[in-house]
Design an enzyme around this catalytic site. Sequence first.
Site, PDB file in Angstrom:
ATOM      1  CG  HIS A  23      -2.144  -0.844   1.091  1.00 61.11           C
ATOM      2  ND1 HIS A  23      -2.882  -1.289   2.164  1.00 61.11           N
ATOM      3  CD2 HIS A  23      -2.751  -1.368  -0.006  1.00 61.11           C
ATOM      4  CE1 HIS A  23      -3.878  -2.040   1.755  1.00 61.11           C
ATOM      5  NE2 HIS A  23      -3.818  -2.110   0.446  1.00 61.11           N
ATOM      6  CG  HIS A  79      -9.888  -7.131  -3.762  1.00 61.08           C
ATOM      7  ND1 HIS A  79     -10.573  -5.945  -3.762  1.00 61.08           N
ATOM      8  CD2 HIS A  79      -8.810  -6.934  -2.941  1.00 61.08           C
ATOM      9  CE1 HIS A  79      -9.942  -5.080  -2.978  1.00 61.08           C
ATOM     10  NE2 HIS A  79      -8.859  -5.648  -2.479  1.00 61.08           N
ATOM     11  CD  GLU A  81      -6.003  -2.783  -2.356  1.00 62.54           C
ATOM     12  OE1 GLU A  81      -6.615  -3.616  -1.657  1.00 62.54           O
ATOM     13  OE2 GLU A  81      -5.306  -1.867  -1.855  1.00 62.54           O
ATOM     14  CG  ASP A  83      -3.007  -6.522  -3.819  1.00 63.37           C
ATOM     15  OD1 ASP A  83      -3.949  -5.802  -4.187  1.00 63.37           O
ATOM     16  OD2 ASP A  83      -3.019  -7.153  -2.748  1.00 63.37           O
ATOM     17  CG  HIS A 145      -9.641  -4.788   2.366  1.00 66.85           C
ATOM     18  ND1 HIS A 145      -8.973  -3.588   2.309  1.00 66.85           N
ATOM     19  CD2 HIS A 145      -9.159  -5.516   1.341  1.00 66.85           C
ATOM     20  CE1 HIS A 145      -8.100  -3.615   1.313  1.00 66.85           C
ATOM     21  NE2 HIS A 145      -8.189  -4.772   0.708  1.00 66.85           N
ATOM     22  CG  ASP A 164      -7.116  -8.642   0.146  1.00 69.79           C
ATOM     23  OD1 ASP A 164      -6.044  -9.109  -0.266  1.00 69.79           O
ATOM     24  OD2 ASP A 164      -7.568  -7.552  -0.248  1.00 69.79           O
ATOM     25  CE1 TYR A 192      -3.448  -8.489   4.041  1.00 66.19           C
ATOM     26  CE2 TYR A 192      -5.658  -8.940   4.819  1.00 66.19           C
ATOM     27  CZ  TYR A 192      -4.802  -8.557   3.810  1.00 66.19           C
ATOM     28  OH  TYR A 192      -5.301  -8.225   2.572  1.00 66.19           O
ATOM     29  CG  HIS A 225      -2.160 -11.082   0.062  1.00 65.63           C
ATOM     30  ND1 HIS A 225      -1.327 -10.608  -0.917  1.00 65.63           N
ATOM     31  CD2 HIS A 225      -3.211 -10.226   0.105  1.00 65.63           C
ATOM     32  CE1 HIS A 225      -1.858  -9.516  -1.435  1.00 65.63           C
ATOM     33  NE2 HIS A 225      -3.000  -9.275  -0.852  1.00 65.63           N
TER      34      HIS A 225
HETATM   35 FE1  FEO Z   1      -7.082  -5.573  -1.001  1.00 66.08          FE
HETATM   36 FE2  FEO Z   1      -4.640  -7.838  -1.452  1.00 66.08          FE
HETATM   37  O1  FEO Z   1      -5.652  -6.342  -1.878  1.00 66.08           O
END
Ligand code: FEO
Length: 400
Positions: A23, A79, A81, A83, A145, A164, A192, A225
């Site tokens: 981030h 998701h 985002e 990544d 999230h 996530d 996390y 992750h």
């Molecule tokens: Fe919310 Fe692993 O990105």
Amino acid sequence: MSFTIKENIDWVGKIDWELRKFHGEEYSTHRGSSYNSYLIRDEKNVLIDTVWAKFSGEFVENLRKEISLEKIDFIVANHAESDHSGALPELMRLIPETPIYCTVNGVNSLKGHYHQNWNFKVIKTGDKLSLGSKALIFIEAQMLHWPDSMFCYLTKDNILFSNDGFGQHYASEQMYNDLVDQAELFQEAIKYYANILTPFSMQADKKIKEVLALNVPVDMICPSHGVIWRKDPLQIVNKYIQWANNYVENQIAIIYDTMWDGTRRMAEAIAKGITEADKTVAVKLFNVSKSDKNDVITEIFKSKAILVGSPTVNKGILSSVAGILEEVQGLKFKHKKAAAFGCYGWSGESVKVISERLKSGGFELLNDGVREKWNPNAEGIENSTKFGREIGLKLKSDAD
Ligand code: FEO
């Protein structure tokens, strides 16, 4: 690198051993991370999530070794985002018509990121995508999230792909929960949760209970992750339920910064007083200007109370303390107690400023705080010890 997690299901992601910040510079990743992508082969083939953009070339090259790209029938974007979606532009250049399954918020977010009119298929909770002998069932997981987040569940193999949720920033060549150091794994999992998911605890609790109520078997949880939960996979689900419900340990964190050691000496005297009153409570001190912010937040998450100290500077507080208070306010911790302390030379506003910030951040103030003028003498230090002792006794009797 790729590996088979079950017959016809391969991990095709990227382990990022070098990552130390995530981030931007916001989240420390002492143990690296991984971006997990999964390829399921059946009568129809589906790719679940991709990897961070900087690895997109490597990702597509590896994926090609696994499957001819034209044979990917569907892509699932749990998701948006970067990544997880970062390799989509590279992949979609090669297979532009492939449908991408995601939530309505996922479409907005992916369009916002990449400005492409890909072949989006909007899903809702309960929608099913048949792969032939098995199917993917989608579960929207709003605010876990991001507003676009979702999970999907693979029938027959009983695998939950949770993105996530249940993840950890934890690089490991072993990639399974039963093969890695348990202390490291749970440290990264709670970090996390504390840093990313705390504000969404109500939604997390509700969603988890909704999924458990489906009463479907879960043989494996594959997050996006860190390691895959294959041994007793529901252990992390049960941890999340605990963490989402005003989790505390018997711990008090003292968080401070200091200019000429006066506030540090107060912090240490307060710690001594707490320990005199209650030998069972863990007391941890963090000078925020010398500590990793995300580790401190993890310790705040675990604490039943926090004591925050700063000397007065320019009628306010040190920027390091202001920074952590800003973080803490955004994370919306609940059912935690707090108090302020600090020394001062002239006007002495710091304790009041900190107390107000703690109160507006949802903490229950234990008292009006304690402050000492100039560098505390023996009497001033004893005053801080007494302050600590009183807090230790109060929190002990609250727990009894
Ligand atoms: Fe919310 Fe692993 O990105």
